[in-house]
Motif scaffolding. Structure first.
Motif, PDB file in Angstrom:
ATOM      1  N   TYR A 331       7.596  45.308  11.438  1.00 49.88           N
ATOM      2  CA  TYR A 331       7.380  46.679  11.515  1.00 49.88           C
ATOM      3  C   TYR A 331       8.735  47.484  11.376  1.00 49.88           C
ATOM      4  O   TYR A 331       9.803  47.293  11.762  1.00 49.88           O
ATOM      5  CB  TYR A 331       7.006  46.978  13.186  1.00 49.88           C
ATOM      6  N   ARG A 332       8.786  48.273  10.267  1.00 52.55           N
ATOM      7  CA  ARG A 332       9.671  49.165   9.606  1.00 52.55           C
ATOM      8  C   ARG A 332       8.903  50.456   9.419  1.00 52.55           C
ATOM      9  O   ARG A 332       8.696  50.936   8.204  1.00 52.55           O
ATOM     10  CB  ARG A 332      10.319  48.530   8.587  1.00 52.55           C
ATOM     11  N   PRO A 333       8.719  51.313  10.550  1.00 49.91           N
ATOM     12  CA  PRO A 333       8.217  52.544  10.317  1.00 49.91           C
ATOM     13  C   PRO A 333       8.923  53.765   9.469  1.00 49.91           C
ATOM     14  O   PRO A 333       8.444  54.561   8.885  1.00 49.91           O
ATOM     15  CB  PRO A 333       7.797  53.146  11.694  1.00 49.91           C
ATOM     16  N   GLY A 334      10.306  53.662   9.615  1.00 51.71           N
ATOM     17  CA  GLY A 334      11.156  54.730   9.050  1.00 51.71           C
ATOM     18  C   GLY A 334      11.381  55.882  10.010  1.00 51.71           C
ATOM     19  O   GLY A 334      10.830  56.077  11.166  1.00 51.71           O
ATOM     20  N   GLY A 335      12.520  56.661   9.601  1.00 50.05           N
ATOM     21  CA  GLY A 335      12.821  57.911  10.627  1.00 50.05           C
ATOM     22  C   GLY A 335      12.056  58.906  11.053  1.00 50.05           C
ATOM     23  O   GLY A 335      11.910  58.863  12.446  1.00 50.05           O
ATOM     24  N   PRO A 336      11.045  59.420  10.376  1.00 50.92           N
ATOM     25  CA  PRO A 336      10.208  60.275  11.080  1.00 50.92           C
ATOM     26  C   PRO A 336       9.273  59.658  12.357  1.00 50.92           C
ATOM     27  O   PRO A 336       9.010  60.609  13.257  1.00 50.92           O
ATOM     28  CB  PRO A 336       9.091  60.614   9.814  1.00 50.92           C
ATOM     29  N   TYR A 337       9.050  58.548  12.161  1.00 48.30           N
ATOM     30  CA  TYR A 337       8.266  57.746  13.080  1.00 48.30           C
ATOM     31  C   TYR A 337       9.053  57.663  14.295  1.00 48.30           C
ATOM     32  O   TYR A 337       8.801  57.509  15.426  1.00 48.30           O
ATOM     33  CB  TYR A 337       7.394  56.448  12.711  1.00 48.30           C
ATOM     34  N   ASP A 353       6.654  41.200  15.688  1.00 49.91           N
ATOM     35  CA  ASP A 353       7.483  39.873  15.978  1.00 49.91           C
ATOM     36  C   ASP A 353       8.823  40.505  15.510  1.00 49.91           C
ATOM     37  O   ASP A 353       9.782  40.315  16.058  1.00 49.91           O
ATOM     38  CB  ASP A 353       7.105  38.867  14.733  1.00 49.91           C
ATOM     39  N   ILE A 354       8.872  41.536  14.190  1.00 44.95           N
ATOM     40  CA  ILE A 354      10.430  41.857  13.786  1.00 44.95           C
ATOM     41  C   ILE A 354      10.232  43.085  13.849  1.00 44.95           C
ATOM     42  O   ILE A 354       9.545  43.708  13.033  1.00 44.95           O
ATOM     43  CB  ILE A 354      10.897  41.263  12.674  1.00 44.95           C
ATOM     44  N   PHE A 355      11.278  44.066  14.311  1.00 44.76           N
ATOM     45  CA  PHE A 355      11.337  45.568  14.425  1.00 44.76           C
ATOM     46  C   PHE A 355      12.702  45.702  13.439  1.00 44.76           C
ATOM     47  O   PHE A 355      13.724  45.425  13.770  1.00 44.76           O
ATOM     48  CB  PHE A 355      11.366  45.924  15.639  1.00 44.76           C
ATOM     49  N   VAL A 356      12.477  46.528  12.154  1.00 44.88           N
ATOM     50  CA  VAL A 356      13.831  46.714  11.456  1.00 44.88           C
ATOM     51  C   VAL A 356      13.720  48.148  11.451  1.00 44.88           C
ATOM     52  O   VAL A 356      12.794  48.986  11.109  1.00 44.88           O
ATOM     53  CB  VAL A 356      13.390  46.034  10.052  1.00 44.88           C
ATOM     54  N   MET A 357      15.082  48.421  11.520  1.00 49.16           N
ATOM     55  CA  MET A 357      15.427  49.900  11.321  1.00 49.16           C
ATOM     56  C   MET A 357      16.854  50.059  10.761  1.00 49.16           C
ATOM     57  O   MET A 357      17.753  49.232  10.901  1.00 49.16           O
ATOM     58  CB  MET A 357      14.971  50.829  12.622  1.00 49.16           C
ATOM     59  N   ASN A 358      17.361  51.070  10.387  1.00 49.55           N
ATOM     60  CA  ASN A 358      18.545  51.410  10.036  1.00 49.55           C
ATOM     61  C   ASN A 358      19.465  52.121  11.243  1.00 49.55           C
ATOM     62  O   ASN A 358      18.555  52.453  12.051  1.00 49.55           O
ATOM     63  CB  ASN A 358      18.821  52.220   8.582  1.00 49.55           C
ATOM     64  N   GLU A 359      20.861  52.269  11.036  1.00 51.78           N
ATOM     65  CA  GLU A 359      21.417  53.031  12.131  1.00 51.78           C
ATOM     66  C   GLU A 359      20.836  54.491  12.249  1.00 51.78           C
ATOM     67  O   GLU A 359      20.750  54.808  13.558  1.00 51.78           O
ATOM     68  CB  GLU A 359      22.739  53.209  11.588  1.00 51.78           C
ATOM     69  N   LEU A 360      20.659  55.320  11.408  1.00 50.01           N
ATOM     70  CA  LEU A 360      19.998  56.591  11.607  1.00 50.01           C
ATOM     71  C   LEU A 360      18.577  56.250  12.560  1.00 50.01           C
ATOM     72  O   LEU A 360      18.391  57.184  13.292  1.00 50.01           O
ATOM     73  CB  LEU A 360      19.858  57.413  10.329  1.00 50.01           C
ATOM     74  N   ILE A 388      16.402  44.038  14.099  1.00 48.59           N
ATOM     75  CA  ILE A 388      17.076  43.967  12.923  1.00 48.59           C
ATOM     76  C   ILE A 388      17.671  45.542  12.887  1.00 48.59           C
ATOM     77  O   ILE A 388      16.742  46.421  12.628  1.00 48.59           O
ATOM     78  CB  ILE A 388      16.592  43.431  11.749  1.00 48.59           C
ATOM     79  N   ILE A 389      19.112  45.898  13.015  1.00 49.29           N
ATOM     80  CA  ILE A 389      19.597  46.898  12.589  1.00 49.29           C
ATOM     81  C   ILE A 389      20.331  47.003  11.331  1.00 49.29           C
ATOM     82  O   ILE A 389      21.424  46.285  11.445  1.00 49.29           O
ATOM     83  CB  ILE A 389      20.320  47.550  13.834  1.00 49.29           C
ATOM     84  N   THR A 390      19.810  47.511  10.316  1.00 48.80           N
ATOM     85  CA  THR A 390      20.846  47.545   9.065  1.00 48.80           C
ATOM     86  C   THR A 390      21.809  48.701   9.102  1.00 48.80           C
ATOM     87  O   THR A 390      21.635  49.562   9.628  1.00 48.80           O
ATOM     88  CB  THR A 390      19.552  47.719   8.007  1.00 48.80           C
ATOM     89  N   THR A 430      14.467  44.151   2.888  1.00 48.07           N
ATOM     90  CA  THR A 430      13.205  43.632   3.917  1.00 48.07           C
ATOM     91  C   THR A 430      12.497  42.590   3.068  1.00 48.07           C
ATOM     92  O   THR A 430      12.077  41.736   3.567  1.00 48.07           O
ATOM     93  CB  THR A 430      12.520  44.796   4.437  1.00 48.07           C
ATOM     94  N   ALA A 431      12.244  42.805   1.746  1.00 47.15           N
ATOM     95  CA  ALA A 431      11.475  41.883   0.843  1.00 47.15           C
ATOM     96  C   ALA A 431      12.007  40.549   0.776  1.00 47.15           C
ATOM     97  O   ALA A 431      11.630  39.602   0.880  1.00 47.15           O
ATOM     98  CB  ALA A 431      11.331  42.359  -0.440  1.00 47.15           C
ATOM     99  N   GLY A 432      13.456  40.691   0.696  1.00 42.62           N
ATOM    100  CA  GLY A 432      14.167  39.312   0.644  1.00 42.62           C
ATOM    101  C   GLY A 432      14.127  38.762   1.939  1.00 42.62           C
ATOM    102  O   GLY A 432      14.078  37.460   1.906  1.00 42.62           O
TER     103      GLY A 432
END
Length: 485
Positions: A331-337, A353-360, A388-390, A430-432
């Motif tokens: 799951y990687r919904p992006g900033g607005p979400y 299973d895996i929640f991915v987001m960046n610092e912002l 996972i925090i990128t 994320t694709a890698g």
């Protein structure tokens, strides 16, 4: 504008644009109703001169019948005629030739089977058809009070649906739910001050959208992938959709709407700094108002689901279905979400299973959640097995039950691939990561693949155009001695 229903699956690809003048229309009908006329049309050269003597020697009709029909075709505006001198036994002899007009070329296509016409000639004829028809259609719309914009939208919708119908289909290992957008790149010397105007040195357009980028990135890494989204019916959608198809992404479940395709204006100054302006509406996203558009059938065939920028209500259904089918979900919904807060995302996270987001994204989630969030590890209590925090060029942090690990980007990777443009870096990472997980690698080794892919992406200008192939990733890993052993 709704398409007029036809009771046939396919129709003849060429139609006959009749002239407005009654006498010319009658002349064309007489040609079409004559066996002599039809045989002449079948033997005419579509892109060069046809000589009268060739037709007379080839066709099983009298000279008089052939010449009469040729004259009728000239009068109807189907052919142009001319004379030229040729050498015959040392004598100059006049011979008559005929060349089809644009209307005549279209008549040849109308009579012949499409497979009998070279593709290059068919292409030019199709362009001529629009040149013939558009002024007349525009005039008819004005007289009938029809909107040219509605007509254009209807045409675009039909063309996009045809692109989707003709696109390759396969059994996906990954199903991606997300957004398709058009990225517009502008390069300028420096960003304008408030109220100031500056010239953009160059502009490029390419397919964008986080979910669409992940789908293309996976396809380039050799992963069979299906992309599911709701797209607009404008030319921007056609440009973006074509890139997915050309990269082998299965788009058979993409839904065409009458909305405008989201657009991202990406401005870069001479130092490589970026500013992004996003123009998007809710009508161009998978929505709970149209639950049937978020096709769930492909989930039964895949191994992993990537869930991107999708309405929370739709994401909840997808996540719950994936969990029920035993599929791993990223799951990687992006900033607005993220700005919706943890309370709104909780029904989705229960099945992630895996929640991915960046610092912002993490900061946005913290700031818009009612309860206090101090550490990303707290999110593990809501369902995900891994957070996972990128961190950009600093790598990423990974939180799992009882552990917190940091994975910096190797220095040799930074030196080998400098930073040109960070757009789509997170998509590539994320694709890698997903590629590695599908290969049965540990999370640590899968992150290595993601970091190499992301570093290559950052060394190039562009979003989807910067995503690396599997060969490029493998070559970089071998060159830099990055081992997965």
């Amino acid at each position: 504008m709704e398409a007029f229903p036809l009771d046939v699956e396919r129709i003849w690809p060429y139609v006959l644009p009749f002239p407005l003048e009654v006498d010319k229309r009658r002349a064309i009908w007489r040609v079409l109703m004559s066996r002599v006329g039809l045989d002449i049309i079948r033997n005419l050269k579509i892109d060069e001169k046809t000589y009268q003597k060739e037709l007379i020697s080839t066709l099983p009709f009298s000279n008089k019948s052939i010449i009469r029909l040729l004259k009728r075709m000239v009068d109807a505006g189907l052919l142009k005629e001319g004379l030229e001198f040729v050498d015959v036994d040392g004598r100059k002899v006049r011979v008559k030739w005929y060349v089809p007009t644009p209307l005549g070329r279209w008549l040849i296509l109308f009579v012949r089977h499409p497979d009998e016409v070279p593709q290059s000639l068919a292409k030019s004829a199709v362009k001529e058809l629009f040149q013939l028809y558009i002024p007349s259609v525009a005039e008819a719309c004005r007289q009938l009070g029809l909107s040219l914009e509605d007509l254009s939208t209807s045409l675009n919708e039909s063309l996009l649906r045809e692109m989707i119908r003709e696109s390759p289909k396969h059994k996906p290992r990954v199903v991606v739910y997300g957004c398709l957008a058009l990225d517009i790149y502008g390069v300028l010397e420096e960003f304008p001050r408030l109220g100031e105007g500056v010239y953009v040195k160059s502009v490029r357009q390419m397919q964008g959208g986080m979910g669409a980028n992940v789908a293309v990135a996976l396809a380039r890494l050799g992963v069979p992938v299906a992309f599911i989204a709701r797209i607009g019916s404008d030319t921007a959608a056609a440009v973006a959709l074509r890139n997915l198809i050309e990269n082998g992404v299965d788009v058979s479940n993409v839904v065409v709407s009458d909305a405008d395709t989201p657009k991202t204006l990406i401005l870069m100054d001479r130092e490589g700094r970026r500013k992004l302006l996003i123009v998007a509406t809710e009508s161009c996203a998978l929505s709970p108002d149209r639950p049937e558009e978020a096709s769930l059938a492909p989930l039964e065939e895949c191994s992993l689901v990537y869930l991107g920028e999708v309405f929370v209500e739709v994401a909840e259904v997808i996540a719950r279905t994936a969990k029920k089918l035993g599929k791993k979900l990223v799951y990687r919904p992006g900033g607005p979400y993220m700005r919706l807060g943890l309370e709104r995302l909780r029904p989705v996270l229960e099945n992630v299973d895996i929640f991915v987001m960046n610092e912002l994204g993490w900061q946005a989630l913290r700031n818009h959640t009612k309860e206090e969030l101090t550490q990303p590890a707290q999110l593990l209590d809501y369902g995900p097995e891994c957070i996972i925090i990128t961190l950009g060029d600093r790598g990423c942090k990974v939180y799992q039950e009882g552990s917190e690990q940091e994975f910096p980007v190797p220095e040799e990777l930074k030196r080998r691939f400098g930073l040109v443009d960070a757009t789509a870096a997170g998509d590539s990472f994320t694709a890698g990561l997903i590629k590695g997980l599908l290969e049965g690698l540990s999370l640590e080794k899968a992150i290595k693949i993601g970091q190499v892919a992301s570093s290559i992406t950052c060394s190039r200008m562009g979003s989807s155009t910067s995503l690396p192939t599997l060969e490029e990733v493998e070559h970089a890993m071998n060159e830099l001695g990055i081992s997965l052993a």
